[in-house]
Design a protein around this motif. Structure first.
Motif, mmCIF file in Angstrom:
data_model
loop_
_atom_site.group_PDB
_atom_site.id
_atom_site.type_symbol
_atom_site.label_atom_id
_atom_site.label_comp_id
_atom_site.label_asym_id
_atom_site.label_seq_id
_atom_site.Cartn_x
_atom_site.Cartn_y
_atom_site.Cartn_z
ATOM 1 N N TRP A 57 0.820 -1.209 0.000
ATOM 2 C CA TRP A 57 0.000 0.000 0.000
ATOM 3 C C TRP A 57 0.853 1.257 0.000
ATOM 4 C CZ3 TRP A 57 -4.183 0.204 -2.198
ATOM 5 C CH2 TRP A 57 -5.238 -0.692 -2.008
ATOM 6 N N ARG A 60 2.083 2.013 -3.404
ATOM 7 C CA ARG A 60 1.032 2.474 -4.313
ATOM 8 C C ARG A 60 0.459 3.837 -3.899
ATOM 9 N NH1 ARG A 60 0.753 -0.950 -8.995
ATOM 10 N NH2 ARG A 60 2.323 -2.435 -8.284
ATOM 11 N N SER A 61 0.820 4.332 -2.735
ATOM 12 C CA SER A 61 0.177 5.531 -2.182
ATOM 13 C C SER A 61 1.061 6.767 -2.173
ATOM 14 C CB SER A 61 -0.259 5.268 -0.729
ATOM 15 O OG SER A 61 -1.151 4.188 -0.633
ATOM 16 N N TYR A 64 0.846 10.144 -4.266
ATOM 17 C CA TYR A 64 -0.229 11.132 -4.139
ATOM 18 C C TYR A 64 0.086 12.211 -3.110
ATOM 19 C CZ TYR A 64 -2.386 7.619 -6.951
ATOM 20 O OH TYR A 64 -2.626 6.733 -7.963
ATOM 21 N N ASP A 192 -9.686 -5.374 0.437
ATOM 22 C CA ASP A 192 -10.047 -4.060 0.969
ATOM 23 C C ASP A 192 -11.368 -4.093 1.736
ATOM 24 O OD1 ASP A 192 -12.206 -3.703 -0.767
ATOM 25 O OD2 ASP A 192 -11.136 -2.338 -2.109
ATOM 26 N N PHE A 194 -14.240 -3.208 1.070
ATOM 27 C CA PHE A 194 -15.423 -3.634 0.326
ATOM 28 C C PHE A 194 -15.405 -5.126 0.010
ATOM 29 C CE2 PHE A 194 -14.652 0.835 -0.553
ATOM 30 C CZ PHE A 194 -15.906 1.396 -0.351
ATOM 31 N N ILE A 198 -7.423 -7.666 -4.096
ATOM 32 C CA ILE A 198 -6.435 -6.879 -4.821
ATOM 33 C C ILE A 198 -5.190 -7.728 -5.041
ATOM 34 C CG2 ILE A 198 -5.019 -4.788 -4.719
ATOM 35 C CD1 ILE A 198 -7.355 -3.528 -3.129
ATOM 36 N N ARG A 225 -14.293 -2.643 -17.090
ATOM 37 C CA ARG A 225 -13.666 -1.351 -16.834
ATOM 38 C C ARG A 225 -13.971 -0.839 -15.420
ATOM 39 N NH1 ARG A 225 -14.464 4.060 -17.136
ATOM 40 N NH2 ARG A 225 -16.679 3.644 -17.261
ATOM 41 N N THR A 226 -15.233 -0.979 -14.973
ATOM 42 C CA THR A 226 -15.581 -0.488 -13.641
ATOM 43 C C THR A 226 -16.728 -1.321 -13.073
ATOM 44 O OG1 THR A 226 -16.080 1.479 -12.306
ATOM 45 C CG2 THR A 226 -17.258 1.274 -14.403
ATOM 46 N N TYR A 227 -17.036 -1.092 -11.801
ATOM 47 C CA TYR A 227 -18.036 -1.898 -11.097
ATOM 48 C C TYR A 227 -19.398 -1.845 -11.792
ATOM 49 C CZ TYR A 227 -14.373 -1.164 -7.622
ATOM 50 O OH TYR A 227 -13.175 -1.079 -6.987
ATOM 51 N N GLY A 228 -19.724 -0.669 -12.344
ATOM 52 C CA GLY A 228 -21.040 -0.506 -12.957
ATOM 53 C C GLY A 228 -21.201 -1.284 -14.245
ATOM 54 N N LEU A 238 -11.156 -6.195 -12.797
ATOM 55 C CA LEU A 238 -10.856 -4.914 -13.441
ATOM 56 C C LEU A 238 -9.451 -4.490 -13.038
ATOM 57 C CD1 LEU A 238 -11.116 -2.802 -10.913
ATOM 58 C CD2 LEU A 238 -13.543 -2.899 -11.447
ATOM 59 N N ASN A 240 -7.642 -1.747 -11.319
ATOM 60 C CA ASN A 240 -8.190 -0.725 -10.430
ATOM 61 C C ASN A 240 -7.387 0.578 -10.483
ATOM 62 O OD1 ASN A 240 -5.933 -0.995 -8.808
ATOM 63 N ND2 ASN A 240 -6.975 -2.185 -7.224
ATOM 64 N N ALA A 241 -7.742 1.474 -9.606
ATOM 65 C CA ALA A 241 -7.159 2.822 -9.626
ATOM 66 C C ALA A 241 -5.697 2.822 -9.188
ATOM 67 C CB ALA A 241 -7.978 3.746 -8.730
ATOM 68 N N PHE A 242 -5.203 1.668 -8.730
ATOM 69 C CA PHE A 242 -3.798 1.546 -8.359
ATOM 70 C C PHE A 242 -3.029 0.729 -9.407
ATOM 71 C CE2 PHE A 242 -6.223 2.496 -4.624
ATOM 72 C CZ PHE A 242 -5.496 3.535 -4.075
ATOM 73 N N ASP C 20 -7.907 0.510 4.602
ATOM 74 C CA ASP C 20 -7.070 0.722 3.424
ATOM 75 C C ASP C 20 -6.637 2.192 3.381
ATOM 76 O OD1 ASP C 20 -8.007 -1.993 2.538
ATOM 77 O OD2 ASP C 20 -9.895 -0.897 2.447
ATOM 78 N N THR C 81 -19.558 5.234 -13.790
ATOM 79 C CA THR C 81 -20.667 5.199 -14.746
ATOM 80 C C THR C 81 -21.030 6.651 -15.106
ATOM 81 O OG1 THR C 81 -22.389 5.279 -13.038
ATOM 82 C CG2 THR C 81 -21.509 3.122 -13.600
#
Lengths: 273, 273, 273
Positions: A57, A60-61, A64, A192, A194, A198, A225-228, A238, A240-242, C20, C81
């Motif tokens: 982590w 990957r963090s 930012y 994570d 949710f 990962i 591409r994404t959860y939706g 997918l 992910n953002a990392f 996280d 989305t």
């Protein structure tokens, strides 16, 4: 000389949890030496005694945060033994952690000439020169990491004043996903909040596939591409953002649905379909 | 006059948890009166309605903060009843807590002439003079503790302006370990995130032993210096970084291994072996 | 022009949890653009994917923060989305949240001419003008919400510069308790750390009753002023510090005692006794 200008920001990553005052006490020690420090909790709920997860982590963090931020990571089952503490200037930032593999991957990826890491092993004599005395046997976060972070973030010292330069350290304990003619083989690094799984499979490792298929727990999952992009309750994979492969369950927990834990194997191959 | 110069730092200790916005709202109230306050969470996961546990940690933690820090502790099952709120200047710091024993031990240990505590019971009339009106029946953390902390930390008032001086208060609810010819008898005060069992037995109470043996849950445990001095899975006792006896399991949870809870008896005696 | 002067404070409300580094990373992004931001966690443990719960707490909490505070709420099952992100100036404060009903109740209650909300849908082109590029598919908290919050809190832009004004949005997803000749019918909106059951029944809806009786899980509960007005273990109802009806168990958990969950029905009627 690292040439880094401190941002005044200190991040904390530990496995201390938030039930006890351990993290708050570290912050007190920091403010006592550097009253205007801005202290950010990255996470304190790393799996207990799992430096690999913390290292993943942190690696990957850190990007930012502003250049010159001091990142403190204390996941330290060896506290009070002879393990060393590393202070590194790398990627334009400072890192403090036990020499237990936590920083291994992060330092291995700072290899270009411009970004070569400068790493020091903290030494008691050097610390004493800055008023940091002999630590307790069990809480170096309070006794060493916090005051050293304050020194660095307040520009009161440079890493080379804190110990002896080194160019060896424990390698990263996060394994790297491998690619062969069968596809990519990796594993779950962390799970994570949710329940998303990962993995250590980089998004870049998926570039060559035409119709990639993700295999985990004897299931074949589509790459989206994404959860939706899937229906509630469905499993999907997918990037992910990392920038790593993640397995998720829409509006649910993939960890529960697949009954997988850290370390479990994940593969990607070309779909036969 | 307490003669204390505020550090601008406020610590918070509650049993509110972090699931709800209660702690965040307290911080909003503080910043509304003192925009540059530096607010540190000591812990919000004290066992619900356990002032003794909060008092134990606060008494062991405040020393790591700069002189003139304001420590707010809200573990307050009696909120909305006639229980008083105490504001104390002691040990060079400020403390705000319900008069329910939470501050008892901390104040009892501030008895030297130089460190004698100055304690005030907050009074509605005095608070009204600073714009703090009648509180809700259930959230004094927001309605009283937060604005009073902001007043103290910003040097907008001194404790004696907030109520009436007192020299009696509820005694500490953490029992003290006792020593007799059989050894030391104490108990478990709290269990930390790692499952370590933290007792009320002071390290100084072990000074007279040649070969101390720690007894808990019908087990005899060796006294060691740090976690690394035993093998993974082994139980051991040590004097921890807060100078009290702690029972730990290397790379495991002593609380699980021994199936002990807060309040359970712990003894130390001379080993017969 | 909203005419709001930023307070420099940013609050965060998410369902990200604290396990996280997601929240810490958002803070890093904020500090990178606005180094002196004061960032307050309102809560990160909203029930996963429950915008209604987040909206309830945010609507009850913002008033305790100084005017000009930026409130960021990311409970966002639709991330990636086509759902929009709203930026609202209302009640003298700024709000950023997905257009999924989270802000509905809060905006519906800002209807007086003086307090009419000014709402904007964020647009990629407008964001790009402030250096906010295309986001990842799964972490808009980091890629959009954090930098936009920093822009607003640092007075670097006004909402109307970030997108297109709108006067429609998703209505609030917290239902409103209804009153008829039989009494008041509401439901449990959230359950707090203590196991208190917090309902959508406003304290003002109880004004007409002479001897109100609260009904939940086939039990009749008395209406009291505070927790101390019943004996340990007893269930009671009260109007809490957020001006809504709450069901509590003295020194216990009403959620456990009554085995009720979010959404369960709660009624108030005139007592026949």
């Amino acid at each position: 000389m690292t040439g880094l200008s401190p941002s005044g920001i200190i991040t904390l990553t530990t496995d201390f949890g938030l039930r006890d005052p351990f993290v708050g006490i570290m912050k007190g020690r920091i403010l006592a030496r550097f009253p205007v420090a801005r202290i950010i909790d990255l996470t304190h709920d790393v799996s207990v005694h799992a430096p690999a997860e913390a290292g993943f982590w942190l690696e990957r963090s850190f990007v930012y945060f502003p250049a010159g931020t001091v990142h403190v990571a204390v996941v330290d089952p060896g506290v009070g033994t002879t393990r060393d503490i590393l202070c590194a200037a790398a990627h334009g930032q400072y890192f403090l952690a036990p020499d237990n593999g936590l920083l291994g991957t992060l330092l291995a990826r700072a290899t270009s000439p411009a970004a070569a890491p400068a790493v020091v092993r903290l030494q008691p004599g050097a610390l004493a020169g800055f008023g940091i005395g002999a630590p307790s046997a069990t809480f170096h976060g309070r006794d060493i990491f916090a005051p050293v972070a304050a020194l660095l973030a307040s520009a009161a010292c440079e890493p080379h004043q804190l110990g002896r330069a080194t160019d060896t350290w424990q390698p990263g304990s996060v394994s790297t996903a491998t690619t062969d003619s069968q596809g990519v083989r990796g594993c779950i690094v962390t799970i994570d909040h949710f329940g998303n799984l990962i993995t250590n499979i980089e998004g870049t490792q998926l570039a060559g596939f035409h119709r990639p298929e993700v295999l985990a727990a004897d299931r074949s999952l589509p790459l989206r591409r994404t959860y939706g992009d899937a229906a509630p309750g469905e499993l999907l994979a997918l990037v992910n953002a990392f920038e790593v492969l993640e397995i998720a369950c829409v509006n649910g927990s993939a960890a529960v649905s697949l009954a997988l834990e850290r370390g479990a194997a994940v593969r990607v191959r070309e779909s036969a379909g």
